[in-house]
Design a protein around this motif. Structure first.
Motif, mmCIF file in Angstrom:
data_model
loop_
_atom_site.group_PDB
_atom_site.id
_atom_site.type_symbol
_atom_site.label_atom_id
_atom_site.label_comp_id
_atom_site.label_asym_id
_atom_site.label_seq_id
_atom_site.Cartn_x
_atom_site.Cartn_y
_atom_site.Cartn_z
ATOM 1 N N GLU A 295 84.941 49.754 -47.635
ATOM 2 C CA GLU A 295 84.533 50.039 -46.258
ATOM 3 C C GLU A 295 83.613 48.954 -45.703
ATOM 4 O O GLU A 295 83.619 48.679 -44.507
ATOM 5 N N LYS A 296 82.814 48.341 -46.580
ATOM 6 C CA LYS A 296 81.945 47.246 -46.148
ATOM 7 C C LYS A 296 82.727 45.962 -45.881
ATOM 8 O O LYS A 296 82.144 44.969 -45.457
ATOM 9 N N GLY A 297 84.018 45.969 -46.197
ATOM 10 C CA GLY A 297 84.827 44.784 -45.984
ATOM 11 C C GLY A 297 84.670 43.732 -47.070
ATOM 12 O O GLY A 297 84.951 42.559 -46.859
ATOM 13 N N PHE A 298 84.195 44.156 -48.244
ATOM 14 C CA PHE A 298 84.086 43.228 -49.364
ATOM 15 C C PHE A 298 85.466 42.731 -49.766
ATOM 16 O O PHE A 298 86.427 43.484 -49.760
ATOM 17 N N GLY A 299 85.535 41.474 -50.141
ATOM 18 C CA GLY A 299 86.796 40.934 -50.622
ATOM 19 C C GLY A 299 86.590 40.218 -51.936
ATOM 20 O O GLY A 299 85.483 40.215 -52.499
ATOM 21 N N TYR A 300 87.668 39.617 -52.397
ATOM 22 C CA TYR A 300 87.661 38.865 -53.644
ATOM 23 C C TYR A 300 86.542 37.827 -53.665
ATOM 24 O O TYR A 300 85.821 37.694 -54.649
ATOM 25 N N ILE A 301 86.388 37.084 -52.586
ATOM 26 C CA ILE A 301 85.416 35.985 -52.575
ATOM 27 C C ILE A 301 83.982 36.507 -52.696
ATOM 28 O O ILE A 301 83.191 35.992 -53.486
ATOM 29 N N GLU A 302 83.655 37.589 -51.991
ATOM 30 C CA GLU A 302 82.315 38.180 -52.105
ATOM 31 C C GLU A 302 82.075 38.679 -53.531
ATOM 32 O O GLU A 302 80.975 38.517 -54.077
ATOM 33 N N LYS A 303 83.100 39.298 -54.116
ATOM 34 C CA LYS A 303 82.952 39.816 -55.482
ATOM 35 C C LYS A 303 82.754 38.675 -56.481
ATOM 36 O O LYS A 303 81.953 38.787 -57.411
ATOM 37 N N MET A 304 83.460 37.587 -56.289
ATOM 38 C CA MET A 304 83.299 36.442 -57.188
ATOM 39 C C MET A 304 81.892 35.861 -57.068
ATOM 40 O O MET A 304 81.282 35.467 -58.061
#
Ligand SMILES: [Zn+2]
Length: 319
Positions: A295-304
């Motif tokens: 819901e926060k719009g987190f994606g692969y790049i933020e997680k990495m």
């Protein structure tokens, strides 16, 4: 898509023919035929989170992308429902990781499918311990599927997704090329970020929760150890393995035990509590986001980037 277009064009042509036959001259007052190519999005289904994120970035607003493995669910050992299988049959394109990660993909009857591991040199998974030999999900393949955790290999996955989209929706080829190029540039920045953040560290060894970071470790010159020696975080960890990990941590001067976002952290907590200055942090295999993150719009790049921050603590990096 192409078939639908032909049918709709056929209907439009018939309508014009009828209009002429009944002597309607003012064609401009007729409703416009449905321009299917302009308004209808390509229906894309991705197997699990990273592929969903990559496909959404490349497909942009020309693709309606959904994901099979629901938010918050660990995809190792997951199986599709009959509903998933029916939905997949209606999709224009199925996108999956490959390398044996989705053992169920053949059940989907995909019209078109992209195996994003194609063209990537795969690593062998380590031999599984006796107690883990009966794990499902990796039975067909001893290959290590965790390619997405290496951003350089993720770029190849994005290129395969771009090519798949162009194949089913060639009218928007330039759009997909542009989006892919943009996302690949973001992956290049991520790669540069990781190299610079990990350039001045005391340690190169880390203890992950499961054996998901072999490609990542190889790319950045690190040595992965893992609580679960297998390729999946499921299944039991034997007491002997737990004491091995404690010894390893102590002998290498490691005080961080990494857990994962989608698994029970208790085992990591127990191990950490029994090593000097032990602490648990998350090193996410990015196999799925929880709902809140999505819901926060987190994606692969933020997680990495989060992974790199936590890894820097364990590797004792300066910055
Ligand atoms: Zn995994």
């Amino acid at each position: 898509m192409d078939m639908d277009k032909k049918i709709i064009v056929g209907i439009a042509a018939a309508a014009v023919a009828v209009a002429i036959a009944v002597g309607v001259i003012a064609i401009s007052t007729q409703p416009q035929p449905l321009a299917s190519g302009d308004t209808e999005k390509v229906k894309v289904i991705a197997s699990f989170f990273p592929l969903y994120d990559f496909a959404s970035n490349v497909g942009g607003d020309k693709a309606d992308v959904s994901v099979i493995v629901p938010a918050g669910i660990e995809p190792h050992d997951w199986e599709p429902t009959p509903r998933n299988i029916a939905d997949a049959g209606n999709a224009d394109l199925i996108i999956y990781n490959g390398a044996g990660f989705e053992g169920w993909v053949a059940q989907l009857n995909a019209k078109n499918a992209v195996d994003t591991s194609r063209g990537i040199e795969l690593m062998e998974g380590e031999h599984e311990e006796e107690g883990e030999a009966k794990e499902e999900g990796h039975e067909e393949s001893a290959l290590d599927p965790h390619i997405w955790l290496d951003p350089v290999l993720a770029k190849k996955q994005v290129e395969s997704i771009r090519n798949g989209l162009i194949q089913v929706d060639s009218a928007n080829a330039d759009y997909y090329r542009q989006n892919a190029q943009q996302y690949i540039a973001e992956l290049d920045s991520l790669d540069a970020f990781i190299r610079s953040e990990l350039s001045n560290c005391e340690k190169t060894d880390f203890i992950a929760f499961h054996n998901a970071f072999s490609y990542f470790a190889k790319r950045y010159g690190l040595t992965q150890h893992s609580v679960h020696e297998g390729l999946s975080p499921e299944g039991e960890v034997l007491p002997q393995r737990i004491s091995e990990i404690k010894q390893l941590a102590t002998s290498l001067g490691i005080n961080i035990i990494y857990s994962e976002d989608l698994v029970d952290p208790r085992l990591a907590n127990v191990i950490a509590s029994e090593i000097p200055n032990g602490q648990v942090l998350v090193l996410s295999p990015i196999e799925g986001l929880d709902r809140e993150e999505q819901e926060k719009g987190f994606g692969y790049i933020e997680k990495m980037r989060q992974n790199v921050e936590n890894l820097k603590v364990g590797l004792k990096c300066q910055s």
